[in-house]
Scaffold this motif. Sequence first.
Motif, PDB file in Angstrom:
ATOM      1  N   GLN A   1       0.855  -1.197   0.000  1.00  0.00           N
ATOM      2  CA  GLN A   1       0.000   0.000   0.000  1.00  0.00           C
ATOM      3  C   GLN A   1       0.889   1.244   0.000  1.00  0.00           C
ATOM      4  O   GLN A   1       1.822   1.356   0.798  1.00  0.00           O
ATOM      5  N   THR A   2       0.614   2.140  -0.912  1.00  0.00           N
ATOM      6  CA  THR A   2       1.404   3.363  -1.000  1.00  0.00           C
ATOM      7  C   THR A   2       0.657   4.527  -0.365  1.00  0.00           C
ATOM      8  O   THR A   2      -0.487   4.401   0.054  1.00  0.00           O
ATOM      9  N   GLY A   3       1.310   5.660  -0.325  1.00  0.00           N
ATOM     10  CA  GLY A   3       0.700   6.830   0.300  1.00  0.00           C
ATOM     11  C   GLY A   3       1.107   6.956   1.747  1.00  0.00           C
ATOM     12  O   GLY A   3       2.007   6.267   2.246  1.00  0.00           O
TER      13      GLY A   3
ATOM     14  N   ASP B   1       8.855   3.953  -4.471  1.00  0.00           N
ATOM     15  CA  ASP B   1      10.247   4.154  -4.885  1.00  0.00           C
ATOM     16  C   ASP B   1      11.158   3.855  -3.703  1.00  0.00           C
ATOM     17  O   ASP B   1      11.975   4.668  -3.285  1.00  0.00           O
ATOM     18  N   SER B   2      11.006   2.646  -3.165  1.00  0.00           N
ATOM     19  CA  SER B   2      11.732   2.235  -1.965  1.00  0.00           C
ATOM     20  C   SER B   2      12.910   1.339  -2.358  1.00  0.00           C
ATOM     21  O   SER B   2      12.714   0.277  -2.971  1.00  0.00           O
ATOM     22  N   LEU B   3      14.109   1.739  -2.014  1.00  0.00           N
ATOM     23  CA  LEU B   3      15.289   0.960  -2.358  1.00  0.00           C
ATOM     24  C   LEU B   3      15.243  -0.460  -1.798  1.00  0.00           C
ATOM     25  O   LEU B   3      15.542  -1.429  -2.526  1.00  0.00           O
ATOM     26  N   PRO B   4      14.871  -0.662  -0.523  1.00  0.00           N
ATOM     27  CA  PRO B   4      14.777  -2.045  -0.013  1.00  0.00           C
ATOM     28  C   PRO B   4      13.778  -2.893  -0.806  1.00  0.00           C
ATOM     29  O   PRO B   4      14.036  -4.083  -1.044  1.00  0.00           O
TER      30      PRO B   4
ATOM     31  N   VAL C   1      -6.654  -9.009   2.311  1.00  0.00           N
ATOM     32  CA  VAL C   1      -6.367  -8.768   3.734  1.00  0.00           C
ATOM     33  C   VAL C   1      -5.057  -7.999   3.898  1.00  0.00           C
ATOM     34  O   VAL C   1      -4.205  -8.001   3.021  1.00  0.00           O
ATOM     35  N   ARG C   2      -4.928  -7.352   5.026  1.00  0.00           N
ATOM     36  CA  ARG C   2      -3.656  -6.705   5.359  1.00  0.00           C
ATOM     37  C   ARG C   2      -2.879  -7.596   6.317  1.00  0.00           C
ATOM     38  O   ARG C   2      -3.457  -8.392   7.067  1.00  0.00           O
ATOM     39  N   ILE C   3      -1.568  -7.449   6.296  1.00  0.00           N
ATOM     40  CA  ILE C   3      -0.693  -8.230   7.170  1.00  0.00           C
ATOM     41  C   ILE C   3      -0.604  -7.548   8.538  1.00  0.00           C
ATOM     42  O   ILE C   3      -0.454  -6.330   8.636  1.00  0.00           O
ATOM     43  N   PHE C   4      -0.687  -8.378   9.573  1.00  0.00           N
ATOM     44  CA  PHE C   4      -0.537  -7.897  10.945  1.00  0.00           C
ATOM     45  C   PHE C   4       0.928  -8.079  11.345  1.00  0.00           C
ATOM     46  O   PHE C   4       1.460  -9.190  11.297  1.00  0.00           O
TER      47      PHE C   4
ATOM     48  N   TYR D   1       9.485  -6.653   8.963  1.00  0.00           N
ATOM     49  CA  TYR D   1       8.916  -6.457   7.630  1.00  0.00           C
ATOM     50  C   TYR D   1       7.849  -5.358   7.596  1.00  0.00           C
ATOM     51  O   TYR D   1       7.218  -5.149   6.556  1.00  0.00           O
ATOM     52  N   GLU D   2       7.672  -4.657   8.686  1.00  0.00           N
ATOM     53  CA  GLU D   2       6.568  -3.687   8.755  1.00  0.00           C
ATOM     54  C   GLU D   2       6.705  -2.573   7.722  1.00  0.00           C
ATOM     55  O   GLU D   2       5.704  -2.022   7.263  1.00  0.00           O
ATOM     56  N   TYR D   3       7.936  -2.256   7.329  1.00  0.00           N
ATOM     57  CA  TYR D   3       8.155  -1.187   6.351  1.00  0.00           C
ATOM     58  C   TYR D   3       7.507  -1.515   4.998  1.00  0.00           C
ATOM     59  O   TYR D   3       7.272  -0.626   4.171  1.00  0.00           O
TER      60      TYR D   3
END
Length: 266
Positions: free
Chosen positions: A129-131, A138-141, A174-177, A234-236
């Motif tokens: 999800q962006t925003g 545009d995330s290097l990782p 679904v979203r990841i917790f 992994y939350e990022y």
Amino acid sequence: SKDTYQVYYNTLLSLVEKKNYEQLKSELETIDKDELKEISDNVNIIKDKLKYRAEGEDFIHYTSLNTLKFLLYKIDDKDNYPRLRLSNARQMNDPNEGYTFLNLIGIKKEELPQTDYDTSPFFFASMTQTGNGQNLDDSLPMWKEYAEESRGAFLQYDKKYLQKIIEHEALEFVRIFYLNNTREDDSDIVKKLNELKRVIKELKGRHTKESKLIMTTIFKNLAKISYLFKVSDYEYESEFRILINFDDSEIERLLNPKHLTDDRIK
């Protein structure tokens, strides 16, 4: 509740019609035993809390150029349509995929009947999800991990296409917790996780033949949400998943070739 028992009735009826007596036994055990019903109820509540219901938000998917050609819509091919790639849960990059949740509620990997060599009935597509100021488009990782060491590409999902996926009977969005996150709206999920942990501890502490026999049914129930949890590292990624469970009798009914129709999402 009346609605809950109606769901059980419909599920059991479909199993009887298909003569799937092994799963029928599992469903009956869930209704008959209080602990199993409590586990099933908590699992369903957690799954419902993690369902994506908003509209109009942006999602992207990082991939390699080699995979890209299989996903894109080809304008000059009238019989072609965009494809959604679902990967088996055993093929994920995180070695703890599926085990993070079980470990959280007190179940060790070696206690599970399934091994890493078995194919999982769960298939899913991951997206980000962006925003919200995260700049994940545009995330290097993300480029390095999921786009072939920054040589790949990312796709942005069409919002109307995603809405059709949300509304599809056989798919879950679904979203990841993430463990130890600070989201205020996740307090109910944390509460249900603690309840699951308590019930599992009580069952394991009995050391009875009956408690051991019902563990298979418990694992099947817990598996429904085991791939919705990841460690905070992994939350990022702000990950969401489109998921299908081929071990679900209702999903099997929907996808049974006898009832299957042309169900492309366009």
